[in-house]
Structures are given as structure tokens and as C-alpha cells.
Design a protein around this motif. Structure first.
Motif, PDB file in Angstrom:
ATOM      1  N   GLU A   1      -6.995   9.127   5.489  1.00  0.00           N
ATOM      2  CA  GLU A   1      -6.854   9.828   4.200  1.00  0.00           C
ATOM      3  C   GLU A   1      -6.315   8.885   3.119  1.00  0.00           C
ATOM      4  O   GLU A   1      -6.642   9.022   1.953  1.00  0.00           O
ATOM      5  N   GLN A   2      -5.459   7.954   3.539  1.00  0.00           N
ATOM      6  CA  GLN A   2      -4.889   7.026   2.551  1.00  0.00           C
ATOM      7  C   GLN A   2      -5.947   6.070   2.009  1.00  0.00           C
ATOM      8  O   GLN A   2      -5.996   5.798   0.814  1.00  0.00           O
ATOM      9  N   PHE A   3      -6.799   5.587   2.879  1.00  0.00           N
ATOM     10  CA  PHE A   3      -7.723   4.522   2.455  1.00  0.00           C
ATOM     11  C   PHE A   3      -9.163   4.998   2.243  1.00  0.00           C
ATOM     12  O   PHE A   3      -9.990   4.240   1.764  1.00  0.00           O
TER      13      PHE A   3
ATOM     14  N   LYS B   1       2.295  15.162   6.953  1.00  0.00           N
ATOM     15  CA  LYS B   1       1.050  14.475   6.575  1.00  0.00           C
ATOM     16  C   LYS B   1       1.290  13.779   5.250  1.00  0.00           C
ATOM     17  O   LYS B   1       1.624  14.453   4.263  1.00  0.00           O
ATOM     18  N   LYS B   2       1.088  12.476   5.227  1.00  0.00           N
ATOM     19  CA  LYS B   2       1.427  11.746   4.006  1.00  0.00           C
ATOM     20  C   LYS B   2       0.542  10.520   3.843  1.00  0.00           C
ATOM     21  O   LYS B   2       0.216   9.856   4.817  1.00  0.00           O
ATOM     22  N   ARG B   3       0.171  10.238   2.614  1.00  0.00           N
ATOM     23  CA  ARG B   3      -0.633   9.040   2.352  1.00  0.00           C
ATOM     24  C   ARG B   3       0.287   7.863   2.029  1.00  0.00           C
ATOM     25  O   ARG B   3       0.112   6.764   2.501  1.00  0.00           O
ATOM     26  N   PHE B   4       1.256   8.098   1.177  1.00  0.00           N
ATOM     27  CA  PHE B   4       2.222   7.056   0.836  1.00  0.00           C
ATOM     28  C   PHE B   4       3.597   7.515   1.321  1.00  0.00           C
ATOM     29  O   PHE B   4       3.876   8.709   1.352  1.00  0.00           O
TER      30      PHE B   4
ATOM     31  N   HIS C   1       0.812  -1.223   0.000  1.00  0.00           N
ATOM     32  CA  HIS C   1       0.000   0.000   0.000  1.00  0.00           C
ATOM     33  C   HIS C   1       0.844   1.272   0.000  1.00  0.00           C
ATOM     34  O   HIS C   1       0.492   2.271   0.632  1.00  0.00           O
ATOM     35  N   GLY C   2       1.978   1.211  -0.696  1.00  0.00           N
ATOM     36  CA  GLY C   2       2.782   2.424  -0.883  1.00  0.00           C
ATOM     37  C   GLY C   2       3.504   2.901   0.352  1.00  0.00           C
ATOM     38  O   GLY C   2       3.899   4.065   0.414  1.00  0.00           O
ATOM     39  N   ARG C   3       3.676   2.023   1.330  1.00  0.00           N
ATOM     40  CA  ARG C   3       4.468   2.404   2.518  1.00  0.00           C
ATOM     41  C   ARG C   3       5.535   1.336   2.721  1.00  0.00           C
ATOM     42  O   ARG C   3       5.213   0.205   3.088  1.00  0.00           O
TER      43      ARG C   3
ATOM     44  N   ASP D   1      -6.914   3.647  -1.917  1.00  0.00           N
ATOM     45  CA  ASP D   1      -5.491   3.890  -2.122  1.00  0.00           C
ATOM     46  C   ASP D   1      -5.108   3.548  -3.559  1.00  0.00           C
ATOM     47  O   ASP D   1      -3.947   3.624  -3.942  1.00  0.00           O
TER      48      ASP D   1
ATOM     49  N   GLU E   1      -4.167  10.320   9.137  1.00  0.00           N
ATOM     50  CA  GLU E   1      -3.314  10.127   7.958  1.00  0.00           C
ATOM     51  C   GLU E   1      -3.693   8.826   7.240  1.00  0.00           C
ATOM     52  O   GLU E   1      -3.833   8.786   6.015  1.00  0.00           O
ATOM     53  N   LEU E   2      -3.894   7.784   8.045  1.00  0.00           N
ATOM     54  CA  LEU E   2      -4.282   6.486   7.453  1.00  0.00           C
ATOM     55  C   LEU E   2      -5.662   6.568   6.814  1.00  0.00           C
ATOM     56  O   LEU E   2      -5.906   6.012   5.747  1.00  0.00           O
TER      57      LEU E   2
ATOM     58  N   ARG F   1      -3.463  11.827  15.136  1.00  0.00           N
ATOM     59  CA  ARG F   1      -2.956  12.437  13.893  1.00  0.00           C
ATOM     60  C   ARG F   1      -2.621  11.362  12.857  1.00  0.00           C
ATOM     61  O   ARG F   1      -2.995  11.463  11.682  1.00  0.00           O
TER      62      ARG F   1
END
Lengths: 593, 372
Positions: B259-261, A212-215, A93-95, B149, B256-257, B252
């Protein structure tokens, strides 16, 4: 806990919300403007939309998107790199932590992931954090190989304005930048040399943790060096809880700070978040062929070298009373090994600064330098070039003055030369490399070390070391321009060494003790640290200063050679169990057989 | 696909792309030559950005295009136009300025229509007198994008009868096979009853219902991943302390998670068409018949109901809650076109055949982000 977690992910939280972008006003305006088009154009527009349609899935878009570009720049995506990109996107999942050994193309993997996500339409805002010295290299790699054009950010104005940003960790962590950066939602954050984040008490760690980061990608060849806590910290930065909290980790997995227990379980947990590709029989670079070509200096050159070396020794020993800065003396000594022209530049600067007594001595040296119109080394270069018909040749030197001399001398001989140095703009560098690769009229590229950082010249297989850097890692970097993934032919390295100079001893050391030309050194962080942190150049200089004659100098270099041998032996054998753990991470499919 | 295109059109093989490029060249008025099955030579006009020239400067550019990677090596210097290649993207980007809006009338063929209606109503005598009327339809081609994602996009083509409010899915595919001529028809035109605003609302309602009924595995997977990640995070921050006081870092990172999914759906119209479809009105002993050859449908009704479509003034308020196959207000009966079975969707595609779900189409308050 159950109650609270249930609140954080209720059914409603995960019911997709529908956003309509059907703007009636715009549609009515188009009708009012009579913007009617033909049925054919209408149908074609829809077809274009279908062709551009984006779909998640196994297939990597980047491979077809960049196929032509990669053919042009000579980049071959390797199986391990493609497998890594697929795994990061489809399974992780991009991490992920990309922990390939040095030289296996972590940057290429990261570039492919960035591009793939952008092509799939899920990533727009990207931040790449690197050490300052690598910012330009990242920007160049992304533009040349991935048709991505990042901005190297300098300050608060840049963060919101640009979508693809490369920035040094040092710049990013400054208070005014950190606050701004941590307020921006990034789609993807990439941190190169991520071992710099191993300590949670540092600003580096605080900055990255707070983004703040998604990947999220972390790149490092050395996820830990001395303490398993470093590994825990890095994993926890990427995915807090993957190894539990620190107390649980220590109890379950640490025998002591370097030795692991329950290793199989730990390895399995690491494999979920980390990919480590290692060299193996599958990736074998072609051999290096090395020719060391000693040459006798002319009597005047010899006299000049000796006079400068005596001056350097004397000044160095005066320490506090010395008129000249020790670093300048070190540079001067390296310059005189390179060419009289390089030394002349520093001597001229010293002339303008020194007092009367010193000034007289320096002027005398400068006169000797000025009297030297040619250097014997160039005769040898011309002889080599005359035997290498149609072969592209890369000549490396440390100094721009030497570079200019080589260029002008070859031009006089009717050999067109391209020059490459650190002062050139990125576009000029690109153009020069392109011309060297494609234009048969230019067989020679003369490159300074600063200029050559990060460039890939696998299409060329012959290099001449006009002078030698005093740091083996820098020499390895030079050879690495040619001798890297993608090189398919044997690589020829010619070392020019003037007899009776310190270079002669240094080269012997590099050949016999470091065995630099037989193999790729620097796979181990221990070796990298040894040659960089302990300032190997200063050790060489010490040997020169503290000896009076060749016999003493030889003795000094023998001792230094023994020390290097011991360090190399330790790097091979003295690896804590933790390192074995990392090595075993790559067994099976990641081992490049 | 919901546009109703067949596989040969949606597949992106070399022949498809070649056909697309040829049409794009034709539409743009470029000069081109098909040298062989592999190679096309073209001269296109390229606009130099107005950043440098105002007004923009136009320049001629020659293109040597090949479509099959296997044969590309035969033509040194030629550019490969394949799926995702920069050159194909260039064509696609160029077409964004075209084909946004069209005004067309379906070509009427009374003889063929007569045969079609008699196939469905054998009691209708040959040569039965009829009148012709054109009904206005709004065609909207959408892209429905599902984000978690990853991103999945799907085209959906809808047509809405602007006289009755009936919505037909896969409308473009039907029209594509029929003959079209530009402009408004010369004959009698049914009155447009539904204002554009209402039509847009009906289409939205239809799409929302369709999306609600679609495969939900993509966002269930996203939720599963999110919960796994969240639990992992909990282990790190709260396993020992419990959750009596939430660690701000935990909150926080949980956001973030999320927002990812977080799953979301975007519906974006690609282009619009105002289309006039011919209908034939027959008067029989039992009453009046109205026949739409394109949809192959016969509608029956009283004289008032069928007179020029005037009777369909009552638009049901909650039309979107009805299946398009169901009756529309003001119509006494609706029959499906023979042989027109419901569109079969492929796995993972939006399908109106599956049971409706409970996706709210109004705004939803998110615990993570406040109001969306």
C-alpha cells in the motif's frame, strides 16, 4: 523464497492502474445548467490548478507554507530539524525513529513531517499516539505551530470520523478501540515516547504493531535503557528484519545484554532507520542567571508555618491512626510553603471532614490562616517588578489560591496581570499567551504549573519562582518554558525563599547538589527516572517528618544531596557501550556543532 | 509542460503570482489598487459559512498584499502571497467555483488566414473565393497525478475535434495565444458527429496510451523500494522457517508495504470548453482544400469528403491507438503545420514520443487486494 516473493511483486502488481475521474454525467448536467463562464475565468482556473500543483522532491513545502505563522509564534526551524525532515521523507520513505536528545524538538520535526506529507497530498489520515498527559500538548503544538487541528479522540465514534487524531496509548489499546483502530488504514502513524513499546509482549506493542499504516514515525529520546533487546524490539517494530531476527541479532551484535560487538556494522544499520541529533557546541542555550532572594516571614506567618508543620509531622507519624491522608498532608506542607491562602483551602476542606478532636485543631490552624491578610513574599515580588521596567515577567506558583492572591495583590497595585492555569480552555490559553506576547499593557503572567505544561515563552526571559516545586524535574520544566531553543537572551530566574522553611533546605540542595540552575538537567533518562520514579517529593517529606529540629533536618538534606551527587555521577560515567553506540549515531552531521 | 505553457508562465516567481492575484481580483469583481510594484490594496467580499448564517452572510474584507519576501518588511501588516502561502491558497480555493465550463469561438481573420494558406500553397491565387465553416472542438484540461510513496502532478490539455475525432495535445496553449469571443459563431457550423460519450472515451484512450509511453522510472523505483522492504521483512519472519507456511504477520505487513509503494495514476479533469474553430474551404482544380488557421493545417479531399465536415462520420473504433499526428478516417491526407515540431518533454514528464509500454488500461487483479 524467490518463487513466493516473485509472486508478491510481479510486474503486473507494479504496473500503475489508471483511474479516470471524468464524470460525463456531471459535465452534461453543467451544460444543461448553462454553467458557462468567461474565457478569462476559465484560463485563471487552470492557472490556479498549476499553482496548486503538487510535486514530490527535495524542496520542503512546509517552510514557505508556515513561514508567517512561525514568525508569529516565535518558532525558528533549526537546521538539524530541516535536515531530519528531508531525510525522513526523501531517504527513509517516511518510516523512521526520531531519537533526538530531550529538548531538541522531536515534536517539531514530527509536526513538520506530518504537515509536509499533507501538503504534498500523500497523507490524509493521521493517528498520533502519546501518553495521556501529552495529548493536549500535542494538539496545542499542532494547531499553534502547524495550522493542523487534530481531535483528541475518546472512543470508537472518533476513529473513522476524523482524519487527524491524537489519542492516548491507554485509550487506544482498550479492546473496543483497538479492534476498530486496527481495521482502519492510516496514512501515517506517529508514536510519541515510543520506548513504551520496547516489550513485544505488551498491549502497547501489540496495538501499534497491528495498525495498518503507510508511513510510521517513532519518537523517543531513549531507544533503550538497560537491555539491547529493547533496541532490537523497537527497530523491529519499525522495520522488521532491519537487524535480522532476534537470534541473529544476539549472535552478531550482542556481547551481553548491555554491551555490543561488531559495533560499526550495527551503527550503520541503525543509521538507516534512526536519526539522533545531540547537543553540541552548535546549539548553546544562553546562560541562566539565578538570584535567590531569601525573605523573613512576619512573626504571624512564622507562627502559622510552624503550627502547620507541627500538625503535619504529628499526623504523619500517627500513620494508620492519622485522621488525615498522607498525600493531603504532603500537599498541605507544600501549600504552607507557598502561601497562607493555599494552605487555608486545604485546611477548610479538612475541617469539614474531620472528627471533633482533630477538627478543633484544624479550625485553630484555619483561624490563623484567615488572620493572615497579606504574605511577605508579595512585597518582594513588587520590589522585583518595580526594577524590571518593560520586561515581560512570568511568575510561577504551584497553587491556584496563591495565583489568585498574586493576581489580586498586583491588580491593587495597578499592575495588569494575566493568569494562566490548567482549567482554561485551549482557545483561552492561546488567547492569553498571544496577549501576553503582544500587548505591552500586560507585563506579568501568573502561571500555575499545570497550566504552564507545554507552553513556549521564548519571547520572555524573566521568571519568578514564587514557590518551589519539590521535584527538580518540575522546576526544570518551569525554566524550560523560557530557556529553550529559540531563546536568544540570558534568562533570569528569581527564587523566593522564606527563611526557616523546608524550602530553604530544598533550594540549597537544588543549587549546590543538582546544580539545577547552571545547566539543563534531564538529558539523561537515568536522572529523569531518579527524580520521578523514586518519588523525590516523598523523600523530602520523609526528611521533614523524621527530624525534630533544624540541625537534624540539615543532616538529612546533606545525605540526600550526597545521594543525588552519586546518581548524577553515575549518569555521566556508568553508561553501557550501547549508549555510546547511540551517541556515535549522531557524530558528524547530526552533532550540533 | 503538456499544456504548452512556457517557463515564464509555469514558474512561480513574484511577478507571476502578482499577475495571477490581479486577474483573480478582476474576475471576482473586487475593488483593488496597485499601489506599487510591491503592494496591492484590495477589498474583497468574503462569505461567512452557511453553518452560521443561512443564507450565507457576505462581508467586506481589506487585503494588503505583497509578493516578494524581500520587500515585505517595508509594509508592516501586509500579507505575503507566495507559492504555498495561505493567502495564495485562499485565492486558489476561491477560484474552484469559477471557470469550470466555457463556450467560445475563435475570432476569425480571413485575410491573415489567406496569407497563411498561400505560404503553404503558393499555387493558390490571391483573392481565391472561399467559404467559412466553424468546427466544434471539445477542450479538456486534465491533471495527471502519479502516486507511489510520493505524488507528482502534471497538467495535460487535450482538444478533440467533435466532427472527426482528431485529438490535439497542448490545445489550451494554442487557444490562449489566439483571440476568443464568447458563444456560438454566427456562420455555418460543421455537424458534431461524435457524441460526448465517445469523445470522452477517445480522450481516455489517448491519455492511457500517452501514460503508457511515459517515463517509468518513478514506478520502477517504487518497485525497487518495495522489494527491498519485502526482503527485509522476509529475513525477520522466514529466514529460518522458509516459506512453506507463510506467517500471517508477514503477509499483513507485506500488504502494508504494498500500500505504501503501490503506484497508481489518477486523471482528473480541471475544466471543459466547447470551442468553435473557423476553417476556410477553397475549391481548386485539383479538388477542395480545407484550412484551419489555428492548427495551420491544410486538408485535401473530394467534394463530398470536405463538404461541411459531413464526410467525417466514420469514426475509427480504435482511434485511441493512433497517434494524433496520424491520419483520421475520411481524410485523404494530413499535413503537419509547418514549424510545428512535436512537443519536447522535460525529463520525467509524460511524453508521447517514447515507445509505448504495456500498462494495462483494463482492471487488474491485485494479489494483495483482490480486485482493484
Amino acid at each position: 523464497m524467490e518463487k513466493r516473493l516473485a509472486i508478491l511483486c510481479t510486474e503486473e502488481e507494479f504496473s500503475p492502474k489508471i483511474h479516470f475521474f471524468d464524470d460525463l454525467a456531471l459535465f452534461e448536467e453543467e451544460i444543461a445548467n448553462n454553467a458557462w463562464d468567461t474565457w478569462q475565468a476559465f484560463a485563471l482556473r487552470l492557472r490556479a490548478e498549476e499553482l496548486a500543483q503538487r510535486q514530490g522532491g527535495e524542496e520542503l513545502l512546509v517552510l514557505t507554507e508556515l513561514k508567517e505563522r512561525w514568525e508569529q509564534v516565535g518558532l525558528i526551524p533549526y537546521e538539524h530539524q530541516i535536515a531530519t525532515v528531508k531525510r525522513v521523507i526523501n531517504e527513509m520513505h517516511g518510516r523512521a525513529i526520531l531519537a533526538d536528545e530531550v529538548g531538541l524538538g522531536k515534536t517539531i520535526e514530527a509536526g513538520m513531517i506530518i504537515k509536509e506529507y499533507i501538503l504534498r497530498g500523500v497523507v490524509k489520515k493521521v493517528l498520533i499516539l502519546t501518553p495521556a498527559s501529552l495529548c493536549r500538548q500535542w494538539a496545542a503544538e499542532l494547531s499553534q505551530k502547524f495550522a493542523l487541528y487534530p481531535v483528541i479522540a475518546r472512543g470508537p465514534m472518533d476513529w473513522k470520523r476524523y482524519d487527524l487524531i491524537v489519542c492516548s496509548l491507554d485509550t487506544a489499546k482498550k479492546e473496543e478501540n483497538r479492534r476498530e483502530l486496527q481495521a482502519i488504514p492510516f496514512d501515517l502513524v506517529v508514536v510519541d515516547e515510543a520506548h513504551k513499546l520496547k516489550n513485544p509482549a505488551t498491549l502497547n506493542h501489540g496495538l501499534v504493531s497491528g495498525l495498518k499504516k503507510r508511513f510510521f514515525l517513532l519518537l523517543t529520546a531513549t531507544p533503550f535503557q538497560n537491555d539491547l533487546k529493547e533496541l532490537f524490539n523497537l527497530i523491529s517494530l519499525l522495520r522488521p528484519g532491519q537487524l535480522g531476527n532476534y537470534r541473529a541479532f544476539r549472535r552478531r551484535f550482542m556481547k551481553d545484554k548491555r554491551e555490543t560487538q561488531n559495533t560499526a556494522e550495527l551503527r550503520s544499520l541503525l543509521q538507516e532507520v534512526m536519526i539522533r541529533n545531540r547537543r553540541g557546541p552548535r546549539i548553546q542555550l544562553p546562560p541562566r542567571r539565578v538570584a535567590t532572594l531569601p525573605l523573613l516571614p512576619s512573626p504571624v506567618e512564622k507562627e502559622f508555618y510552624q503550627a502547620v508543620t507541627d500538625f503535619v509531622r504529628r499526623e504523619y507519624r500517627r500513620q494508620q491512626q492519622a485522621a488525615v491522608n498522607p498525600l493531603t498532608l504532603l500537599t498541605l506542607q507544600r501549600e504552607v510553603c507557598s502561601s497562607s491562602f493555599a494552605a487555608a483551602g486545604t485546611l477548610y476542606k479538612l475541617c469539614t471532614k474531620s472528627g471533633e478532636t482533630d477538627g478543633t485543631r484544624i479550625v485553630t490552624l484555619l483561624e490563623k490562616a484567615a488572620a493572615l491578610k497579606e504574605n511577605a513574599k508579595m512585597n518582594l515580588v513588587e520590589a522585583i517588578l518595580s526594577q524590571l521596567e518593560k520586561e515581560k515577567v512570568l511568575i510561577f506558583t504551584e497553587f491556584r489560591a496563591t495565583q489568585q492572591y498574586i493576581g489580586s495583590r498586583l491588580q491593587r497595585k495597578g499592575i495588569p496581570v494575566l493568569s494562566f492555569d490548567g482549567t482554561m480552555s485551549a482557545s483561552k490559553k492561546d488567547f492569553t499567551i498571544h496577549r501576553f506576547r503582544t500587548d505591552p499593557r500586560y507585563p506579568v503572567l501568573v502561571c500555575t504549573e499545570a497550566g504552564g505544561e507545554g507552553i513556549n515563552l521564548q519571547f520572555c526571559r524573566t521568571m519568578i519562582n514564587y514557590d518551589l516545586p519539590w521535584n527538580p524535574m518540575r522546576l526544570e520544566q518551569r525554566i524550560g518554558r523560557l530557556h529553550r531553543l529559540g531563546q536568544t537572551r540570558e534568562v533570569y530566574v528569581y527564587n523566593l525563599v522564606t527563611t526557616g522553611t523546608i524550602e530553604e533546605y530544598l533550594l540549597q540542595l537544588l543549587i549546590e547538589k543538582v546544580r539545577l540552575f547552571d545547566r539543563v538537567i534531564g538529558n539523561s533518562q537515568r536522572i529523569i527516572d531518579y527524580f520521578t520514579k523514586s518519588s523525590f517529593e516523598a523523600r523530602v517529606m520523609e526528611a521533614l517528618i523524621n527530624t525534630e529540629n533544624d540541625a537534624e533536618l540539615s543532616e538529612r538534606f546533606t545525605a540526600l544531596g550526597a545521594e543525588i551527587e552519586e546518581e548524577l555521577r553515575r549518569a555521566q560515567t556508568d553508561r553501557p557501550a550501547g549508549f555510546a553506540l547511540l551517541d556515535e549515531l549522531s557524530t558528524g552531521e547530526n552533532e550540533l556543532h | 509542460m503538456s499544456t504548452g505553457r512556457d517557463e515564464s508562465l509555469t514558474g512561480e516567481n513574484a511577478t507571476d503570482i502578482r499577475g495571477f492575484v490581479l486577474e483573480a481580483l478582476e474576475v471576482s469583481g473586487a475593488v483593488f489598487r496597485e499601489v506599487s510594484e510591491d503592494l496591492i490594496l484590495a477589498e474583497v467580499t468574503v462569505e461567512i459559512p452557511p453553518l452560521f448564517f443561512d443564507p450565507p452572510r457576505l462581508e467586506k474584507q481589506s487585503l494588503n498584499l505583497v509578493f516578494d519576501p524581500e520587500t515585505a518588511s517595508r509594509y508592516p501588516g501586509a500579507e505575503l502571497a507566495t507559492k504555498n502561502s495561505p493567502r495564495l491558497q485562499w485565492f486558489i480555493a476561491g477560484l474552484k467555483k469559477r471557470g469550470r465550463l466555457t463556450l467560445q469561438t475563435l475570432v476569425s481573420d480571413p485575410a491573415a488566414a489567406g496569407e497563411k494558406i498561400r505560404a503553404q500553397c503558393p499555387e493558390l491565387p490571391a483573392g481565391q473565393p472561399h467559404s467559412e465553416i466553424f468546427r466544434p472542438w471539445l477542450l479538456v484540461n486534465y491533471v495527471v497525478a502519479r502516486y507511489a510513496d510520493q505524488l507528482w502532478e502534471e497538467p495535460v490539455s487535450l482538444g478533440i475535434d467533435m466532427s472527426s475525432g482528431e485529438i490535439f495535445e497542448g490545445f489550451f496553449a494554442l487557444l490562449e495565444k489566439a483571440g476568443m469571443k464568447p458563444g456560438v459563431p454566427a456562420g455555418q457550423i460543421a455537424r458534431q458527429v461524435i457524441p460526448l460519450e465517445k469523445a470522452f472515451a477517445l480522450l481516455r484512450g489517448f491519455l492511457a496510451k500517452k501514460i503508457a509511453a511515459a517515463d517509468r522510472s518513478w514506478y520502477k523505483n517504487a518497485r525497487r523500494c518495495y522489494e527491498e522492504e519485502l526482503f527485509c521483512l522476509y529475513r525477520y519472519y522466514h529466514e529460518k522457517t522458509g516459506i512453506s507456511r507463510l506467517n500471517p504477520e508477514f503477509t499483513r505487513k507485506a500488504k502494508e508495504l504494498y500500500e505504501q509503494f503501490r503506484p497508481r495514476i489518477e486523471v482528473r479533469p480541471v475544466n471543459f470548453g466547447l470551442i468553435y474553430l473557423p476553417e476556410f474551404l477553397y475549391t481548386t482544380e485539383k479538388g477542395r482544400l480545407r484550412f484551419c488557421p489555428l492548427l495551420g493545417r491544410i486538408r485535401t479531399g473530394t467534394r463530398e469528403e470536405l463538404a461541411g465536415g459531413e464526410a467525417t462520420t466514420e469514426i475509427p473504433e480504435a482511434y485511441a491507438e493512433k497517434n494524433p499526428e496520424e491520419k483520421s478516417a475520411g481524410e485523404s491526407s494530413v499535413e503537419s503545420c509547418p514549424g510545428k515540431s512535436p512537443v519536447k518533454n522535460r525529463p520525467g514528464e509524460i511524453s508521447s514520443q517514447e515507445p509505448a509500454g504495456a500498462i494495462p488500461d483494463e482492471e487488474v487483479i491485485s494479489l494483495h487486494n483482490g480486485k482493484e
